[in-house]
Design a protein around this motif. Structure first.
Motif, PDB file in Angstrom:
ATOM      1  N   ASN A  58      -3.797   9.851  11.952  1.00 56.87           N
ATOM      2  CA  ASN A  58      -4.147  10.750  10.852  1.00 56.87           C
ATOM      3  C   ASN A  58      -2.932  11.512  10.342  1.00 56.87           C
ATOM      4  N   ASN A  59      -1.894  11.591  11.140  1.00 58.16           N
ATOM      5  CA  ASN A  59      -0.707  12.368  10.771  1.00 58.16           C
ATOM      6  C   ASN A  59       0.425  11.496  10.240  1.00 58.16           C
ATOM      7  N   VAL A  60       0.167  10.218   9.966  1.00 56.77           N
ATOM      8  CA  VAL A  60       1.226   9.336   9.458  1.00 56.77           C
ATOM      9  C   VAL A  60       0.796   8.726   8.121  1.00 56.77           C
ATOM     10  N   GLY A  61       0.072   9.514   7.338  1.00 57.86           N
ATOM     11  CA  GLY A  61      -0.420   9.003   6.070  1.00 57.86           C
ATOM     12  C   GLY A  61       0.610   8.950   4.971  1.00 57.86           C
ATOM     13  N   HIS A 106       6.455  11.114  -6.051  1.00 56.74           N
ATOM     14  CA  HIS A 106       5.299  10.745  -6.865  1.00 56.74           C
ATOM     15  C   HIS A 106       4.029  10.605  -6.012  1.00 56.74           C
ATOM     16  N   ASN A 107       4.198  10.464  -4.701  1.00 56.10           N
ATOM     17  CA  ASN A 107       3.071  10.410  -3.764  1.00 56.10           C
ATOM     18  C   ASN A 107       2.067   9.306  -4.138  1.00 56.10           C
ATOM     19  N   LYS A 108       2.597   8.122  -4.489  1.00 55.73           N
ATOM     20  CA  LYS A 108       1.758   6.972  -4.806  1.00 55.73           C
ATOM     21  C   LYS A 108       1.746   6.011  -3.621  1.00 55.73           C
ATOM     22  N   ASP A 109       0.678   5.201  -3.568  1.00 56.39           N
ATOM     23  CA  ASP A 109       0.589   4.243  -2.464  1.00 56.39           C
ATOM     24  C   ASP A 109       1.701   3.200  -2.539  1.00 56.39           C
ATOM     25  N   ILE A 110       1.967   2.694  -3.738  1.00 55.53           N
ATOM     26  CA  ILE A 110       3.048   1.726  -3.968  1.00 55.53           C
ATOM     27  C   ILE A 110       3.765   2.123  -5.245  1.00 55.53           C
ATOM     28  N   PHE A 139      -0.334  -1.267   4.463  1.00 52.61           N
ATOM     29  CA  PHE A 139      -0.229  -2.459   5.298  1.00 52.61           C
ATOM     30  C   PHE A 139      -1.210  -2.392   6.469  1.00 52.61           C
ATOM     31  N   ARG A 140      -1.423  -1.208   7.021  1.00 50.99           N
ATOM     32  CA  ARG A 140      -2.373  -1.089   8.121  1.00 50.99           C
ATOM     33  C   ARG A 140      -3.792  -1.373   7.664  1.00 50.99           C
ATOM     34  N   SER A 141      -4.054  -1.204   6.379  1.00 52.97           N
ATOM     35  CA  SER A 141      -5.391  -1.472   5.857  1.00 52.97           C
ATOM     36  C   SER A 141      -5.629  -2.950   5.617  1.00 52.97           C
ATOM     37  N   GLY A 142      -4.598  -3.767   5.706  1.00 53.70           N
ATOM     38  CA  GLY A 142      -4.776  -5.207   5.550  1.00 53.70           C
ATOM     39  C   GLY A 142      -4.051  -5.830   4.386  1.00 53.70           C
ATOM     40  N   VAL A 143      -3.433  -5.036   3.520  1.00 54.27           N
ATOM     41  CA  VAL A 143      -2.671  -5.595   2.402  1.00 54.27           C
ATOM     42  C   VAL A 143      -1.389  -6.216   2.944  1.00 54.27           C
ATOM     43  N   HIS A 144      -1.054  -7.390   2.458  1.00 56.57           N
ATOM     44  CA  HIS A 144       0.143  -8.079   2.907  1.00 56.57           C
ATOM     45  C   HIS A 144       0.705  -8.886   1.753  1.00 56.57           C
ATOM     46  N   PHE A 145       1.749  -9.657   2.037  1.00 59.80           N
ATOM     47  CA  PHE A 145       2.362 -10.520   1.036  1.00 59.80           C
ATOM     48  C   PHE A 145       1.757 -11.918   1.183  1.00 59.80           C
ATOM     49  N   GLU A 169       4.184 -10.222  -6.141  1.00 60.47           N
ATOM     50  CA  GLU A 169       3.198 -10.107  -7.221  1.00 60.47           C
ATOM     51  C   GLU A 169       1.778 -10.200  -6.655  1.00 60.47           C
ATOM     52  N   GLY A 170       1.570 -11.116  -5.694  1.00 61.98           N
ATOM     53  CA  GLY A 170       0.284 -11.164  -5.022  1.00 61.98           C
ATOM     54  C   GLY A 170       0.011  -9.914  -4.208  1.00 61.98           C
ATOM     55  N   PHE A 171       1.058  -9.303  -3.655  1.00 62.86           N
ATOM     56  CA  PHE A 171       0.922  -8.038  -2.925  1.00 62.86           C
ATOM     57  C   PHE A 171       0.398  -6.942  -3.836  1.00 62.86           C
ATOM     58  N   GLY A 172       0.931  -6.858  -5.053  1.00 62.72           N
ATOM     59  CA  GLY A 172       0.451  -5.861  -6.001  1.00 62.72           C
ATOM     60  C   GLY A 172      -0.993  -6.106  -6.405  1.00 62.72           C
ATOM     61  N   LYS A 173      -1.348  -7.377  -6.640  1.00 62.94           N
ATOM     62  CA  LYS A 173      -2.719  -7.700  -7.022  1.00 62.94           C
ATOM     63  C   LYS A 173      -3.695  -7.384  -5.890  1.00 62.94           C
ATOM     64  N   MET A 174      -3.299  -7.678  -4.651  1.00 61.79           N
ATOM     65  CA  MET A 174      -4.162  -7.409  -3.503  1.00 61.79           C
ATOM     66  C   MET A 174      -4.353  -5.909  -3.308  1.00 61.79           C
ATOM     67  N   ALA A 175      -3.287  -5.135  -3.486  1.00 66.14           N
ATOM     68  CA  ALA A 175      -3.392  -3.681  -3.347  1.00 66.14           C
ATOM     69  C   ALA A 175      -4.309  -3.091  -4.414  1.00 66.14           C
ATOM     70  N   LYS A 176      -4.211  -3.599  -5.631  1.00 62.92           N
ATOM     71  CA  LYS A 176      -5.088  -3.121  -6.688  1.00 62.92           C
ATOM     72  C   LYS A 176      -6.543  -3.464  -6.375  1.00 62.92           C
ATOM     73  N   ARG A 177      -6.758  -4.646  -5.800  1.00 65.42           N
ATOM     74  CA  ARG A 177      -8.120  -5.053  -5.447  1.00 65.42           C
ATOM     75  C   ARG A 177      -8.706  -4.111  -4.391  1.00 65.42           C
ATOM     76  N   MET A 178      -7.842  -3.570  -3.503  1.00 61.70           N
ATOM     77  CA  MET A 178      -8.301  -2.661  -2.454  1.00 61.70           C
ATOM     78  C   MET A 178      -8.210  -1.193  -2.868  1.00 61.70           C
TER      79      MET A 178
END
Length: 501
Positions: A105-108, A258-262, A350-356, A368-377
């Motif tokens: 919880n402290n490594v977000g 910017h505190n964004k995920d990616i 990455f811990r949530s399952g997003v990968h390349f 590019e697939g990494f970005g699409k997968m992250a958007k899907r999640m």
């Protein structure tokens, strides 16, 4: 009920006999009682009793020995938990040295991670990267994010040069720096080949035919590196190519704020003046378009769309083409595809399952697939169109051919100028060679000219002198309008007398 034994032959019990003729029961004596032979059937109890006593004494001795050791040496006492045997333990709480506890919880990841001492994992895949490593390490040294909070991870694959040895040498020098602030945290070097056969020259790497297989192989390399190096203590993961030529020293803090995920910056590259001076480089950061979605529906399931090629006209808004050199560097743009030159992502992605993806995911692979997968999640994926870093210029085959033509033209022009200069020097040597006779003739001609000028000047003065002495005409001299002179003469005395008469 006990069996009855009759004395008649019919009442006798028939038993199985031993091979020596004896029955299974002992023989009966003349008194009708059983005759037991002690020397054959009575057990030898004395040796067993002695052995049992010896074992008991040994156990007692070992118990006294270990009790004395644990009594006089408390640090040797084992941790026996919270049961009854815990009285012999030296610790009050149940602890095992091989157990680690992490609070994920402290490594977000937050907007000001350097103040909260959030650790960053910097990942760099390498292949034949020896020429670029010195430049890459110079950038590492200049990073302003606390170096002790940055862990480095390298994956060297399918390399044919001295990348491994040079990397080891540069890391040793980096960690041996006198300034402790220059030293980084944990450093990992992994070596794994993926059978990548595409050459590292610009034409081979960026050729259309090699893109699908190359992207899938690079995705495998990134996933291997990440899975081996990511620790529970990491809050951020930063992907960086080694051939970045120029980037701000504060890039980690700038992107993290910017505190964004990616989040990714804009990537351009410098060009020679005869090619325009600069050019967009990373076209993999883009927003999705209806044209691209329609194109994806017409392709095979294993197809991989790549940007910047005539074969795939997607008409997507690219982050690179929206750059304004004077624009706000903090301006954000939501994107779907992600370029891999410089990526800052929260570790929770990455811990949530997003990968390349090393396969065709929605007709895309790798970053590019990494970005699409992250958007899907439902993760936030952002690009900064006006925050620019510069990739190293690598001339293409056409650029090299054009440069060779320019070099040949330059050499030809220099040869012509050298031949012309040689001819002029030869003419000068033949016709402008100084000699004593020439100097004498030149002096004589010069003196004659000066003398003639003096003579001409003297005659001119003489001719001008009378004109200066000539006086004006007498009053009697009258000029008419036409400029002709008329002189009124007085009649002679004789003629006057005649007139009077």
């Amino acid at each position: 009920m006990l069996p009855l034994h009759e004395s008649s032959p019919k009442g006798k019990m028939h038993r199985h006999a031993y091979s020596n003729g004896h029955t299974a029961y002992p023989s009966m004596g003349g008194s009708g009682t059983f005759s037991i032979q002690p020397h054959k059937f009575q057990p030898r109890s004395q040796p067993l009793r002695r052995r049992r006593q010896l074992i008991q004494r040994l156990l007692l001795g070992f118990s006294i020995f270990f009790t004395g050791i644990f009594w006089f040496f408390p640090h040797l006492r084992p941790n026996l938990g919270s049961g009854p045997l815990s009285l012999f333990s030296s610790n009050d709480e149940f602890q095992l040295e091989t157990v680690r506890y992490y609070d994920l919880n402290n490594v977000g990841g937050t907007a000001r991670g350097w103040e909260r001492e959030e650790r960053i994992l910097l990942c760099a895949p390498l292949r034949d990267a020896a020429p670029h490593l010195p430049m890459f390490f110079s950038h590492l040294k200049n990073l302003t994010y606390p170096h002790n909070l940055i862990d480095l991870a390298f994956l060297v694959g399918d390399s044919k040069d001295n990348t491994i040895s040079l990397l080891t040498e540069l890391l040793s020098d980096l960690q041996a720096a006198k300034d402790p602030k220059q030293q980084f945290g944990e450093i990992s070097i992994m070596e794994k080949d993926f059978g990548q056969k595409v050459n590292q020259d610009v034409e081979s790497r960026h050729g259309f035919a090699a893109q699908a297989g190359r992207r899938k192989s690079m995705a495998q390399a990134r996933n291997w590196l990440l899975s081996a190096a990511l620790r529970p203590t990491h809050s951020w993961v930063y992907w960086r190519d080694v051939d970045v030529e120029t980037a701000p020293f504060t890039i980690l803090e700038d992107l993290m704020r910017h505190n964004k995920d990616i989040i990714v910056p804009n990537v351009w590259r410098p060009l020679p003046d005869w090619l325009g001076g600069e050019q967009p480089y990373d076209l993999n950061s883009w927003q999705e378009s209806e044209t691209a979605l329609a194109l994806a529906d017409t392709l095979d399931e294993d197809a991989v769309i790549v940007e910047g090629y005539a074969e795939y006209a997607t008409w997507r808004p690219h982050l690179a083409y929206l750059r304004d050199p004077y624009g706000d560097p903090d301006m954000e743009m939501e994107i779907d595809g992600v370029g891999g030159v410089s990526i800052l992502a929260k570790a929770k992605v990455f811990r949530s399952g997003v990968h390349f993806p090393a396969f065709s995911f929605e007709k895309h692979a790798e970053t590019e697939g990494f970005g699409k997968m992250a958007k899907r999640m439902k993760f936030s994926v952002v690009g900064l169109p006006h925050y620019t870093i510069w990739h190293l210029y690598e001339p293409s085959v056409d650029d090299i051919r054009h440069m060779e033509e320019m070099e040949q033209e330059k050499k030809k022009k220099e040869a012509e100028e050298a031949a012309k200069k040689e001819r002029l020097d030869k003419i000068k040597d033949q016709f402008d060679f100084p000699s004593s006779q020439w100097e004498k003739d030149k002096t004589t001609i010069h003196n004659m000219a000066v003398k003639e000028e003096k003579q001409a000047g003297g005659s001119k003065k003489e001719s001008e002198t009378p004109k200066k002495e000539k006086k004006f005409a007498k009053p009697e001299k009258i000029h008419d309008v036409r400029g002709e002179e008329r002189i009124e003469k007085k009649p002679a005395p004789e003629k006057l007398e005649r007139i009077e008469q």
